[in-house]
Design a protein around this motif. Structure first.
Motif, PDB file in Angstrom:
ATOM      1  N   ARG A 259      27.987  39.232  39.639  1.00 49.29           N
ATOM      2  CA  ARG A 259      28.989  39.907  38.922  1.00 49.29           C
ATOM      3  C   ARG A 259      29.437  41.313  39.540  1.00 49.29           C
ATOM      4  O   ARG A 259      30.430  41.553  39.744  1.00 49.29           O
ATOM      5  CB  ARG A 259      28.869  40.078  37.371  1.00 49.29           C
ATOM      6  CG  ARG A 259      29.782  40.511  36.744  1.00 49.29           C
ATOM      7  CD  ARG A 259      31.032  39.496  36.287  1.00 49.29           C
ATOM      8  NE  ARG A 259      32.131  40.145  35.636  1.00 49.29           N
ATOM      9  CZ  ARG A 259      33.139  39.286  35.531  1.00 49.29           C
ATOM     10  NH1 ARG A 259      33.502  38.352  36.316  1.00 49.29           N
ATOM     11  NH2 ARG A 259      34.297  39.805  35.206  1.00 49.29           N
ATOM     12  N   GLU A 260      28.184  42.100  39.740  1.00 47.99           N
ATOM     13  CA  GLU A 260      28.485  43.315  40.469  1.00 47.99           C
ATOM     14  C   GLU A 260      28.912  43.426  41.636  1.00 47.99           C
ATOM     15  O   GLU A 260      29.412  44.469  42.203  1.00 47.99           O
ATOM     16  CB  GLU A 260      27.091  44.201  40.375  1.00 47.99           C
ATOM     17  CG  GLU A 260      25.944  43.648  41.084  1.00 47.99           C
ATOM     18  CD  GLU A 260      25.177  42.559  40.449  1.00 47.99           C
ATOM     19  OE1 GLU A 260      24.160  42.220  40.898  1.00 47.99           O
ATOM     20  OE2 GLU A 260      25.781  41.999  39.419  1.00 47.99           O
ATOM     21  N   LYS A 261      29.084  42.357  42.440  1.00 47.19           N
ATOM     22  CA  LYS A 261      29.632  42.302  43.735  1.00 47.19           C
ATOM     23  C   LYS A 261      31.110  41.898  43.747  1.00 47.19           C
ATOM     24  O   LYS A 261      31.777  41.912  45.076  1.00 47.19           O
ATOM     25  CB  LYS A 261      28.784  41.300  44.753  1.00 47.19           C
ATOM     26  CG  LYS A 261      27.382  41.762  44.949  1.00 47.19           C
ATOM     27  CD  LYS A 261      26.562  40.927  45.908  1.00 47.19           C
ATOM     28  CE  LYS A 261      25.260  41.731  46.249  1.00 47.19           C
ATOM     29  NZ  LYS A 261      24.173  40.773  46.978  1.00 47.19           N
ATOM     30  N   LEU A 262      31.536  41.585  42.708  1.00 46.51           N
ATOM     31  CA  LEU A 262      32.952  41.242  42.608  1.00 46.51           C
ATOM     32  C   LEU A 262      33.882  42.529  42.719  1.00 46.51           C
ATOM     33  O   LEU A 262      33.327  43.650  42.422  1.00 46.51           O
ATOM     34  CB  LEU A 262      33.293  40.466  41.385  1.00 46.51           C
ATOM     35  CG  LEU A 262      32.832  39.290  41.130  1.00 46.51           C
ATOM     36  CD1 LEU A 262      33.056  38.615  39.677  1.00 46.51           C
ATOM     37  CD2 LEU A 262      33.228  38.221  42.228  1.00 46.51           C
ATOM     38  N   TYR A 263      35.050  42.739  43.230  1.00 46.71           N
ATOM     39  CA  TYR A 263      36.000  43.907  43.271  1.00 46.71           C
ATOM     40  C   TYR A 263      36.460  44.232  41.881  1.00 46.71           C
ATOM     41  O   TYR A 263      36.941  43.443  41.248  1.00 46.71           O
ATOM     42  CB  TYR A 263      37.240  43.674  44.107  1.00 46.71           C
ATOM     43  CG  TYR A 263      36.562  43.311  45.783  1.00 46.71           C
ATOM     44  CD1 TYR A 263      35.502  44.230  46.115  1.00 46.71           C
ATOM     45  CD2 TYR A 263      37.391  42.630  46.679  1.00 46.71           C
ATOM     46  CE1 TYR A 263      35.265  44.006  47.362  1.00 46.71           C
ATOM     47  CE2 TYR A 263      36.932  42.449  47.907  1.00 46.71           C
ATOM     48  CZ  TYR A 263      35.907  43.096  48.345  1.00 46.71           C
ATOM     49  OH  TYR A 263      35.449  42.974  49.617  1.00 46.71           O
ATOM     50  N   LYS A 264      36.195  45.531  41.676  1.00 49.92           N
ATOM     51  CA  LYS A 264      36.441  45.734  40.091  1.00 49.92           C
ATOM     52  C   LYS A 264      37.834  46.292  40.172  1.00 49.92           C
ATOM     53  O   LYS A 264      38.758  46.703  41.096  1.00 49.92           O
ATOM     54  CB  LYS A 264      35.620  47.224  39.996  1.00 49.92           C
ATOM     55  CG  LYS A 264      34.111  46.924  39.806  1.00 49.92           C
ATOM     56  CD  LYS A 264      33.298  47.927  39.347  1.00 49.92           C
ATOM     57  CE  LYS A 264      31.757  47.966  39.470  1.00 49.92           C
ATOM     58  NZ  LYS A 264      31.479  47.362  40.469  1.00 49.92           N
ATOM     59  N   PRO A 265      38.530  46.234  38.971  1.00 54.23           N
ATOM     60  CA  PRO A 265      39.869  46.455  38.735  1.00 54.23           C
ATOM     61  C   PRO A 265      40.127  48.116  39.018  1.00 54.23           C
ATOM     62  O   PRO A 265      39.208  48.763  38.576  1.00 54.23           O
ATOM     63  CB  PRO A 265      40.273  46.073  37.323  1.00 54.23           C
ATOM     64  CG  PRO A 265      39.328  45.164  36.853  1.00 54.23           C
ATOM     65  CD  PRO A 265      38.090  45.420  37.647  1.00 54.23           C
TER      66      PRO A 265
END
Length: 308
Positions: free
Chosen positions: A246-252
């Motif tokens: 989850r932490e490797k997904l691009y954040k809004p």
């Protein structure tokens, strides 16, 4: 040759023989190692390529996909295989979706357009502000005539096709118009690629009004299948071998909005006054196509400013 001279050369001869023997041994070892690396055990290969199980029950916007029709099945399978094994592109799409899907989903919902159309933005642009060779622009690859028709401003300094929210609004208007015409979201999607005039001609020529019964060009044949493939893979990524923390997904992006009713002579100065940089301003507002913004009567521009 004198005997004493002969004894003098013996060590050199022995050393040369030893070097030759060592060289032959090393050649043998490296050759064996090389052969070992290129030898493939076809019964139990170390690397295996699998054909994923292709689902036989799919729908697009609630409309069933007739996977029992051979050419439909093969088109869907082709796109699933291409995108399942196109690792870099699919990984980036999954990562970008975490940033952009919430933005797109809310606008689709507001306009009553099915959520599945967010995957159309993926196949159109990989969720980037792409520019096609034909001049289509943005997440939704809008042409200039279509963009202007649905209310977007396009000039040398402003191109709202690069504004994700406004471009999504325009795409929704197009899709709703097409659905009103065809009463089918699948045909609405096909018309987005082929044009309503093209779809109309083919319906009249072939006397069929179902996307899956029409003979269309290669690109439009593949268009809906691509949407279905990305929907399937991005909905069930682990099934296709994609495990992303989850932490490797691009954040809004985090930002606040400044309403601008006046002209801005220098966007770099404007950025500094608002505690940011020209770079950050342009990244959040890619629809700004120059380093200034002229005033336009009756127009309010909403500029995003980083809000960390």
């Amino acid at each position: 040759m004198r005997r004493e001279n002969f004894y003098y050369y013996i060590p050199l001869i022995l050393l040369s023989v030893a070097v030759i023997i060592l060289a032959l041994v090393l050649i043998y070892i490296f050759r064996a190692e090389y052969n070992r690396k290129i030898t493939v055990d076809f019964k139990n290969p170390e690397y295996k390529v699998f054909i994923p199980e292709i689902p036989l029950q799919l729908d697009f916007c609630g409309e069933p996909v007739p996977m029992n029709i051979e050419d439909v099945y093969e088109r869907v399978e082709r796109e699933i295989l291409i995108n399942a094994y196109w690792n870099s592109s699919t990984l980036l799409n999954i990562k970008r979706a975490n940033r952009w899907f919430p933005v797109i989903e809310s606008i689709l919902k507001k306009h009553g357009v099915p959520d599945d159309f967010k995957y159309m933005a993926v196949i159109e642009s990989n969720l980037t502000n792409a520019v096609s060779p034909a001049g289509a622009v943005g997440f939704w690859q809008l042409t200039q005539p279509a963009a202007v028709k649905y209310g977007l401003e396009i000039s040398k300094v402003v191109d709202e096709r690069y504004d994700v929210e406004k471009a999504t609004e325009a795409a929704c208007k197009y899709l709703k118009d097409s659905f009103g015409k065809y009463k089918s979201w699948t045909l609405a999607a096909a018309s987005y690629n082929y044009g309503t005039n093209g779809i109309d001609r083919q319906i009249e020529r072939q006397k069929k009004d179902s996307y899956y019964e029409l003979y269309l060009n290669e690109e439009t044949f593949r268009f809906v299948a691509r949407i279905l493939a990305l929907k399937e893979i991005m909905t069930h990524p682990e099934k296709y071998g994609y495990f992303i923390e989850r932490e490797k997904l691009y954040k809004p992006y985090k930002y606040k909005t400044v309403n601008v009713r006046y002209g801005i002579k220098d966007l770099a100065d404007f950025a500094q006054r608002h505690g940011t940089t020209y770079k950050e301003l342009k990244l959040l507002n890619p629809w700004l196509r120059d380093n200034y913004l002229p005033a336009r009567k009756g127009k309010i521009y909403r500029l995003k400013i980083p809000d960390n």
